[in-house]
Scaffold this motif. Sequence first.
Motif, mmCIF file in Angstrom:
data_model
loop_
_atom_site.group_PDB
_atom_site.id
_atom_site.type_symbol
_atom_site.label_atom_id
_atom_site.label_comp_id
_atom_site.label_asym_id
_atom_site.label_seq_id
_atom_site.Cartn_x
_atom_site.Cartn_y
_atom_site.Cartn_z
ATOM 1 N N UNK A 163 0.818 -1.214 0.000
ATOM 2 C CA UNK A 163 0.000 0.000 0.000
ATOM 3 C C UNK A 163 0.850 1.261 0.000
ATOM 4 N N UNK A 164 2.059 1.184 0.521
ATOM 5 C CA UNK A 164 2.959 2.332 0.510
ATOM 6 C C UNK A 164 3.543 2.580 -0.874
ATOM 7 N N UNK A 165 3.498 1.566 -1.722
ATOM 8 C CA UNK A 165 4.154 1.637 -3.030
ATOM 9 C C UNK A 165 3.159 1.845 -4.170
ATOM 10 N N UNK A 166 2.064 1.090 -4.142
ATOM 11 C CA UNK A 166 1.134 1.130 -5.267
ATOM 12 C C UNK A 166 0.174 2.309 -5.159
ATOM 13 N N UNK A 175 -3.793 7.482 -3.392
ATOM 14 C CA UNK A 175 -3.652 6.410 -2.407
ATOM 15 C C UNK A 175 -4.854 5.468 -2.469
ATOM 16 N N UNK A 176 -4.589 4.194 -2.280
ATOM 17 C CA UNK A 176 -5.635 3.176 -2.258
ATOM 18 C C UNK A 176 -5.865 2.711 -0.830
ATOM 19 N N UNK A 177 -7.115 2.393 -0.507
ATOM 20 C CA UNK A 177 -7.459 1.847 0.796
ATOM 21 C C UNK A 177 -7.703 0.350 0.645
ATOM 22 N N UNK A 186 -3.869 -12.736 -3.618
ATOM 23 C CA UNK A 186 -2.864 -11.855 -3.046
ATOM 24 C C UNK A 186 -2.258 -10.866 -4.016
ATOM 25 N N UNK A 187 -2.732 -10.870 -5.263
ATOM 26 C CA UNK A 187 -2.178 -9.975 -6.286
ATOM 27 C C UNK A 187 -3.238 -8.950 -6.689
ATOM 28 N N UNK A 188 -2.948 -7.649 -6.496
ATOM 29 C CA UNK A 188 -3.923 -6.626 -6.891
ATOM 30 C C UNK A 188 -4.020 -6.517 -8.413
ATOM 31 N N UNK A 189 -5.254 -6.444 -8.895
ATOM 32 C CA UNK A 189 -5.510 -6.300 -10.330
ATOM 33 C C UNK A 189 -5.755 -4.815 -10.588
#
Length: 59
Positions: free
Chosen positions: A8-11, A19-21, A43-46
């Motif tokens: 979350x700190x990177x993507x 920023x994404x929640x 576990x992989x965000x699309x």
Amino acid sequence: MAFDKKLLDIIACPVCKGKLEYNKDKQQLICKVDRLVYAINDGIPVLLENKAEPLEQES
């Protein structure tokens, strides 16, 4: 497989770069600015704009 919260700190949102929640219960990443929801599969965000769903109105 759990989502690595350190990501979350990177993507960022691919649309607005904001920023994404993280929604742990639904395994989703949410951009409140663009009102888009990105799925997390195994576990992989699309993070593809054409795969995002509109954010449902919260009541």
